[in-house]
Design a protein around this motif. Structure first.
Motif, PDB file in Angstrom:
ATOM      1  N   GLU A 177       0.866  -1.182   0.000  1.00 55.24           N
ATOM      2  CA  GLU A 177       0.000   0.000   0.000  1.00 55.24           C
ATOM      3  C   GLU A 177       0.900   1.228   0.000  1.00 55.24           C
ATOM      4  O   GLU A 177       1.830   1.315   0.799  1.00 55.24           O
ATOM      5  N   VAL A 178       0.642   2.159  -0.902  1.00 51.33           N
ATOM      6  CA  VAL A 178       1.483   3.338  -1.082  1.00 51.33           C
ATOM      7  C   VAL A 178       0.754   4.565  -0.530  1.00 51.33           C
ATOM      8  O   VAL A 178      -0.432   4.764  -0.792  1.00 51.33           O
ATOM      9  N   PHE A 179       1.510   5.382   0.226  1.00 54.23           N
ATOM     10  CA  PHE A 179       0.994   6.627   0.784  1.00 54.23           C
ATOM     11  C   PHE A 179       1.851   7.786   0.306  1.00 54.23           C
ATOM     12  O   PHE A 179       3.088   7.679   0.293  1.00 54.23           O
ATOM     13  N   VAL A 180       1.216   8.904  -0.055  1.00 54.55           N
ATOM     14  CA  VAL A 180       1.923  10.136  -0.424  1.00 54.55           C
ATOM     15  C   VAL A 180       1.242  11.284   0.309  1.00 54.55           C
ATOM     16  O   VAL A 180       0.038  11.522   0.117  1.00 54.55           O
ATOM     17  N   LEU A 181       1.999  11.995   1.149  1.00 56.85           N
ATOM     18  CA  LEU A 181       1.467  13.156   1.851  1.00 56.85           C
ATOM     19  C   LEU A 181       1.355  14.312   0.866  1.00 56.85           C
ATOM     20  O   LEU A 181       2.351  14.733   0.274  1.00 56.85           O
ATOM     21  N   LEU A 182       0.139  14.808   0.684  1.00 62.75           N
ATOM     22  CA  LEU A 182      -0.075  15.932  -0.219  1.00 62.75           C
ATOM     23  C   LEU A 182       0.086  17.254   0.514  1.00 62.75           C
ATOM     24  O   LEU A 182       0.714  18.180   0.017  1.00 62.75           O
ATOM     25  N   TYR A 183      -0.532  17.357   1.698  1.00 61.94           N
ATOM     26  CA  TYR A 183      -0.298  18.514   2.558  1.00 61.94           C
ATOM     27  C   TYR A 183      -0.730  18.197   3.976  1.00 61.94           C
ATOM     28  O   TYR A 183      -1.427  17.218   4.225  1.00 61.94           O
TER      29      TYR A 183
ATOM     30  N   GLY B  27       5.325  14.854  -0.605  1.00 64.55           N
ATOM     31  CA  GLY B  27       5.829  14.479  -1.921  1.00 64.55           C
ATOM     32  C   GLY B  27       6.636  13.199  -1.970  1.00 64.55           C
ATOM     33  O   GLY B  27       6.946  12.721  -3.053  1.00 64.55           O
ATOM     34  N   LYS B  28       6.991  12.616  -0.816  1.00 69.20           N
ATOM     35  CA  LYS B  28       7.719  11.346  -0.818  1.00 69.20           C
ATOM     36  C   LYS B  28       6.742  10.192  -0.884  1.00 69.20           C
ATOM     37  O   LYS B  28       5.620  10.280  -0.398  1.00 69.20           O
ATOM     38  N   ILE B  29       7.190   9.076  -1.471  1.00 74.65           N
ATOM     39  CA  ILE B  29       6.373   7.874  -1.596  1.00 74.65           C
ATOM     40  C   ILE B  29       6.735   6.918  -0.472  1.00 74.65           C
ATOM     41  O   ILE B  29       7.908   6.563  -0.309  1.00 74.65           O
ATOM     42  N   TYR B  30       5.739   6.508   0.299  1.00 75.58           N
ATOM     43  CA  TYR B  30       5.922   5.553   1.398  1.00 75.58           C
ATOM     44  C   TYR B  30       5.203   4.270   1.014  1.00 75.58           C
ATOM     45  O   TYR B  30       3.976   4.240   0.949  1.00 75.58           O
ATOM     46  N   ASN B  31       5.981   3.226   0.748  1.00 79.51           N
ATOM     47  CA  ASN B  31       5.419   1.943   0.334  1.00 79.51           C
ATOM     48  C   ASN B  31       5.429   0.978   1.518  1.00 79.51           C
ATOM     49  O   ASN B  31       6.487   0.506   1.925  1.00 79.51           O
ATOM     50  N   VAL B  32       4.255   0.687   2.059  1.00 77.22           N
ATOM     51  CA  VAL B  32       4.134  -0.273   3.159  1.00 77.22           C
ATOM     52  C   VAL B  32       3.972  -1.649   2.515  1.00 77.22           C
ATOM     53  O   VAL B  32       3.024  -1.889   1.769  1.00 77.22           O
ATOM     54  N   ARG B  33       4.902  -2.526   2.789  1.00 82.68           N
ATOM     55  CA  ARG B  33       4.940  -3.841   2.170  1.00 82.68           C
ATOM     56  C   ARG B  33       3.804  -4.741   2.647  1.00 82.68           C
ATOM     57  O   ARG B  33       3.305  -4.604   3.761  1.00 82.68           O
ATOM     58  N   GLN B  34       3.443  -5.646   1.796  1.00 85.02           N
ATOM     59  CA  GLN B  34       2.422  -6.662   2.077  1.00 85.02           C
ATOM     60  C   GLN B  34       2.720  -7.347   3.411  1.00 85.02           C
ATOM     61  O   GLN B  34       3.853  -7.719   3.694  1.00 85.02           O
ATOM     62  N   GLY B  35       1.699  -7.483   4.253  1.00 84.32           N
ATOM     63  CA  GLY B  35       1.828  -8.203   5.507  1.00 84.32           C
ATOM     64  C   GLY B  35       2.423  -7.412   6.658  1.00 84.32           C
ATOM     65  O   GLY B  35       2.614  -7.960   7.746  1.00 84.32           O
ATOM     66  N   VAL B  36       2.707  -6.114   6.470  1.00 82.51           N
ATOM     67  CA  VAL B  36       3.299  -5.288   7.523  1.00 82.51           C
ATOM     68  C   VAL B  36       2.199  -4.512   8.248  1.00 82.51           C
ATOM     69  O   VAL B  36       1.366  -3.844   7.624  1.00 82.51           O
ATOM     70  N   TRP B  37       2.212  -4.606   9.584  1.00 81.88           N
ATOM     71  CA  TRP B  37       1.249  -3.851  10.394  1.00 81.88           C
ATOM     72  C   TRP B  37       1.505  -2.365  10.200  1.00 81.88           C
ATOM     73  O   TRP B  37       2.652  -1.911  10.186  1.00 81.88           O
ATOM     74  N   HIS B  38       0.426  -1.578  10.071  1.00 82.51           N
ATOM     75  CA  HIS B  38       0.584  -0.141   9.885  1.00 82.51           C
ATOM     76  C   HIS B  38      -0.680   0.616  10.273  1.00 82.51           C
ATOM     77  O   HIS B  38      -1.773   0.048  10.342  1.00 82.51           O
ATOM     78  N   GLN B  39      -0.487   1.894  10.506  1.00 81.84           N
ATOM     79  CA  GLN B  39      -1.576   2.838  10.710  1.00 81.84           C
ATOM     80  C   GLN B  39      -1.022   4.217  10.382  1.00 81.84           C
ATOM     81  O   GLN B  39       0.181   4.454  10.500  1.00 81.84           O
TER      82      GLN B  39
END
Length: 113
Positions: free
Chosen positions: A49-55, A74-86
């Motif tokens: 799952e990819v997250f990008v902070l817009l503002y 503007g940076k891309i944060y790619n949370v890998r499959q199976g990794v706990w996140h919030q």
């Protein structure tokens, strides 16, 4: 149609655009996303799952150890499959999310914190 222009101005998550096997979502500030309401983490068993902070200001919380990663615009944060996140939001924050179209509760897991 050669161009779609989409937006979402409500609170929380909206799967704004779908194409083939993927979707683009917008997530806007909602009180439920504030740190004081952080009670659950999730992991997706079939996709990254990819997250990008817009503002605004947001923090990704990753792994069972709950490591915190303040997001930079503007940076891309790619949370890998199976990794706990919030993801935790401050007021007036907007994040773009890219994920598989079939990312649903049935192929994701949830953990209370």
């Amino acid at each position: 149609m050669e161009l779609e222009i989409l937006e979402y101005t409500g609170e929380g998550y909206d799967p704004t655009m779908h194409f083939g096997a993927w979707r683009v979502a917008l997530m806007n500030y909602a009180e439920s996303l504030e740190r004081k309401n952080f009670t659950q983490m999730e992991r997706h068993m079939c996709t990254d799952e990819v997250f990008v902070l817009l503002y605004g200001s947001a923090t990704l919380v990753i792994g069972e150890e709950k490591r915190e990663y303040p997001m930079e615009k503007g940076k891309i944060y790619n949370v890998r499959q199976g990794v706990w996140h919030q993801i935790l939001f401050e007021k007036d924050t907007r994040v773009l999310i890219v994920e598989n179209h079939d990312t649903v509760k049935e192929n994701s897991e949830y953990m209370q914190v």
